[in-house]
Design an enzyme around this catalytic site. Sequence first.
Site, PDB file in Angstrom:
ATOM      1  N   LEU A  66       0.871  -1.171   0.000  1.00  0.00           N
ATOM      2  CA  LEU A  66       0.000   0.000   0.000  1.00  0.00           C
ATOM      3  C   LEU A  66       0.910   1.224   0.000  1.00  0.00           C
ATOM      4  O   LEU A  66       1.754   1.373   0.896  1.00  0.00           O
ATOM      5  CB  LEU A  66      -0.892   0.022   1.247  1.00  0.00           C
ATOM      6  CG  LEU A  66      -1.717   1.307   1.413  1.00  0.00           C
ATOM      7  CD1 LEU A  66      -2.871   1.346   0.423  1.00  0.00           C
ATOM      8  CD2 LEU A  66      -2.272   1.429   2.820  1.00  0.00           C
TER       9      LEU A  66
ATOM     10  N   TYR B 147       8.108  22.144   8.561  1.00  0.00           N
ATOM     11  CA  TYR B 147       8.336  20.864   7.874  1.00  0.00           C
ATOM     12  C   TYR B 147       9.295  20.012   8.698  1.00  0.00           C
ATOM     13  O   TYR B 147       9.057  18.818   8.920  1.00  0.00           O
ATOM     14  CB  TYR B 147       8.900  21.139   6.484  1.00  0.00           C
ATOM     15  CG  TYR B 147       9.224  19.888   5.676  1.00  0.00           C
ATOM     16  CD1 TYR B 147       8.215  19.150   5.061  1.00  0.00           C
ATOM     17  CD2 TYR B 147      10.544  19.454   5.520  1.00  0.00           C
ATOM     18  CE1 TYR B 147       8.513  18.008   4.320  1.00  0.00           C
ATOM     19  CE2 TYR B 147      10.851  18.317   4.780  1.00  0.00           C
ATOM     20  CZ  TYR B 147       9.827  17.592   4.181  1.00  0.00           C
ATOM     21  OH  TYR B 147      10.123  16.466   3.450  1.00  0.00           O
TER      22      TYR B 147
HETATM   23  N1  LIG Z   1      11.706  15.321  -2.768  1.00  0.00           N
HETATM   24  C1  LIG Z   1      12.589  15.372  -1.762  1.00  0.00           C
HETATM   25  O1  LIG Z   1      13.741  15.843  -1.926  1.00  0.00           O
HETATM   26  C2  LIG Z   1      12.229  14.803  -0.419  1.00  0.00           C
HETATM   27  C3  LIG Z   1      13.217  14.813   0.581  1.00  0.00           C
HETATM   28  C4  LIG Z   1      12.915  14.278   1.841  1.00  0.00           C
HETATM   29  C5  LIG Z   1      11.660  13.750   2.076  1.00  0.00           C
HETATM   30  N2  LIG Z   1      10.713  13.764   1.088  1.00  0.00           N
HETATM   31  C6  LIG Z   1       9.403  13.186   1.407  1.00  0.00           C
HETATM   32  O2  LIG Z   1       9.054  12.225   0.426  1.00  0.00           O
HETATM   33  C7  LIG Z   1       7.635  12.138   0.301  1.00  0.00           C
HETATM   34  C8  LIG Z   1       7.240  12.282  -1.170  1.00  0.00           C
HETATM   35  O3  LIG Z   1       7.723  13.542  -1.618  1.00  0.00           O
HETATM   36  P1  LIG Z   1       7.805  13.951  -3.169  1.00  0.00           P
HETATM   37  O4  LIG Z   1       9.106  14.630  -3.337  1.00  0.00           O
HETATM   38  O5  LIG Z   1       7.429  12.816  -4.037  1.00  0.00           O
HETATM   39  O6  LIG Z   1       6.666  15.077  -3.179  1.00  0.00           O
HETATM   40  P2  LIG Z   1       5.636  15.535  -4.311  1.00  0.00           P
HETATM   41  O7  LIG Z   1       6.200  15.274  -5.659  1.00  0.00           O
HETATM   42  O8  LIG Z   1       5.245  16.919  -3.907  1.00  0.00           O
HETATM   43  O9  LIG Z   1       4.393  14.520  -4.094  1.00  0.00           O
HETATM   44  C9  LIG Z   1       3.685  14.558  -2.878  1.00  0.00           C
HETATM   45  C10 LIG Z   1       2.662  13.442  -2.890  1.00  0.00           C
HETATM   46  O10 LIG Z   1       1.933  13.509  -1.646  1.00  0.00           O
HETATM   47  C11 LIG Z   1       0.543  13.552  -1.948  1.00  0.00           C
HETATM   48  N3  LIG Z   1      -0.198  14.300  -0.938  1.00  0.00           N
HETATM   49  C12 LIG Z   1       0.031  15.545  -0.481  1.00  0.00           C
HETATM   50  N4  LIG Z   1      -0.895  15.905   0.421  1.00  0.00           N
HETATM   51  C13 LIG Z   1      -1.741  14.849   0.532  1.00  0.00           C
HETATM   52  C14 LIG Z   1      -2.903  14.588   1.311  1.00  0.00           C
HETATM   53  N5  LIG Z   1      -3.407  15.514   2.144  1.00  0.00           N
HETATM   54  N6  LIG Z   1      -3.509  13.390   1.193  1.00  0.00           N
HETATM   55  C15 LIG Z   1      -3.026  12.451   0.345  1.00  0.00           C
HETATM   56  N7  LIG Z   1      -1.942  12.631  -0.437  1.00  0.00           N
HETATM   57  C16 LIG Z   1      -1.303  13.824  -0.327  1.00  0.00           C
HETATM   58  C17 LIG Z   1       0.477  14.264  -3.287  1.00  0.00           C
HETATM   59  O11 LIG Z   1      -0.792  14.065  -3.884  1.00  0.00           O
HETATM   60  P3  LIG Z   1      -1.462  15.208  -4.838  1.00  0.00           P
HETATM   61  O12 LIG Z   1      -0.904  14.967  -6.210  1.00  0.00           O
HETATM   62  O13 LIG Z   1      -2.922  14.942  -4.699  1.00  0.00           O
HETATM   63  O14 LIG Z   1      -1.055  16.536  -4.288  1.00  0.00           O
HETATM   64  C18 LIG Z   1       1.627  13.600  -4.007  1.00  0.00           C
HETATM   65  O15 LIG Z   1       1.262  12.334  -4.485  1.00  0.00           O
HETATM   66  C19 LIG Z   1       7.064  13.241   1.196  1.00  0.00           C
HETATM   67  O16 LIG Z   1       6.658  12.676   2.427  1.00  0.00           O
HETATM   68  C20 LIG Z   1       8.249  14.169   1.394  1.00  0.00           C
HETATM   69  O17 LIG Z   1       8.168  14.925   2.599  1.00  0.00           O
HETATM   70  C21 LIG Z   1      10.962  14.274  -0.149  1.00  0.00           C
END
Ligand SMILES: NC(=O)c1ccc[n+]([C@@H]2O[C@H](COP(=O)([O-])OP(=O)(O)OC[C@H]3O[C@@H](n4cnc5c(N)ncnc54)[C@H](OP(=O)(O)O)[C@@H]3O)[C@@H](O)[C@H]2O)c1
Length: 228
Positions: free
Chosen positions: A5, A150
């Site tokens: 999941l 954050y």
């Molecule tokens: N990118 C980085 O460098 C990085 C670094 C450290 C940690 N992270 C962590 O990795 C994870 C994924 O990040 P990412 O970079 O892939 O971010 P992203 O491209 O902004 O994607 C975020 C995802 O979370 C979903 N989401 C946001 N709010 C939501 C809600 N209320 N309910 C359900 N789904 C929700 C979004 O869905 P929608 O399309 O509907 O908005 C999207 O699928 C996050 O937890 C982030 O904090 C990322």
Amino acid sequence: MGTYLVTGIGRGIGCELARILLHRGDRVIGTLRDPNQTLPEWSEFIAGGQLMLLALDVRDDASIRAAAASLDGSIDVLVNNAGVIGSQRQSTLDMDFNGFLEILNVNTLGPLRIVQAFLPHLKRSKAAKIVTISSRMGSLSYAKSDRIAYRASKAAVNKVMQGLATDLREDGIVAISVHPGWVQTDMGGSGADISVGESAAGLVRLIDRLSLDDTGGFFDWQGARVSF
Ligand SMILES: NC(=O)c1ccc[n+]([C@@H]2O[C@H](COP(=O)([O-])OP(=O)(O)OC[C@H]3O[C@@H](n4cnc5c(N)ncnc54)[C@H](OP(=O)(O)O)[C@@H]3O)[C@@H](O)[C@H]2O)c1
């Protein structure tokens, strides 16, 4: 092959995790806020029963409970991926407090709501794992202060995961936090260190090798332990 999941598979790291898992033959239950966000490449997996989509918002307990009630069977791996970085105005000296609450709601409370709702499915697995995508930005050993809401939300979800690890150990369920690297996604930006493919592949390698010895830990996408 297992059943995974993954929350938030419409884009970013969650999307790439789903892609890797589907192409190697695993079953994926992917959550989206907007069920119309599906990609054309998923059609064959949906038609073949390998991919199931669930509509839910991690802030909305009713949507999560309804999604869980619609699902039979077991879940082997739950990946709490959905997250938000929040607005720019999140300094200790100038805070958007409603924005802070929103970040906590998604990044800290959301993963716990998901775990609680899908715990019966996890308990049906012989070796269940809960993996929450956190961030090194939440490490208490770093004194950096940008994006403090954050950072605080990720520090808090790490504590929640550690507590889950303690509470679920006797059920044989592994619970960890993981830092995915600085990743080229909408959140990480195009100047980030690694591609989404590199990050997701590393996360899958880590998930595959997790055992109860690792529960309660914090790891990076290359499998190394990270300090809380
Ligand atoms: N990118 C980085 O460098 C990085 C670094 C450290 C940690 N992270 C962590 O990795 C994870 C994924 O990040 P990412 O970079 O892939 O971010 P992203 O491209 O902004 O994607 C975020 C995802 O979370 C979903 N989401 C946001 N709010 C939501 C809600 N209320 N309910 C359900 N789904 C929700 C979004 O869905 P929608 O399309 O509907 O908005 C999207 O699928 C996050 O937890 C982030 O904090 C990322």
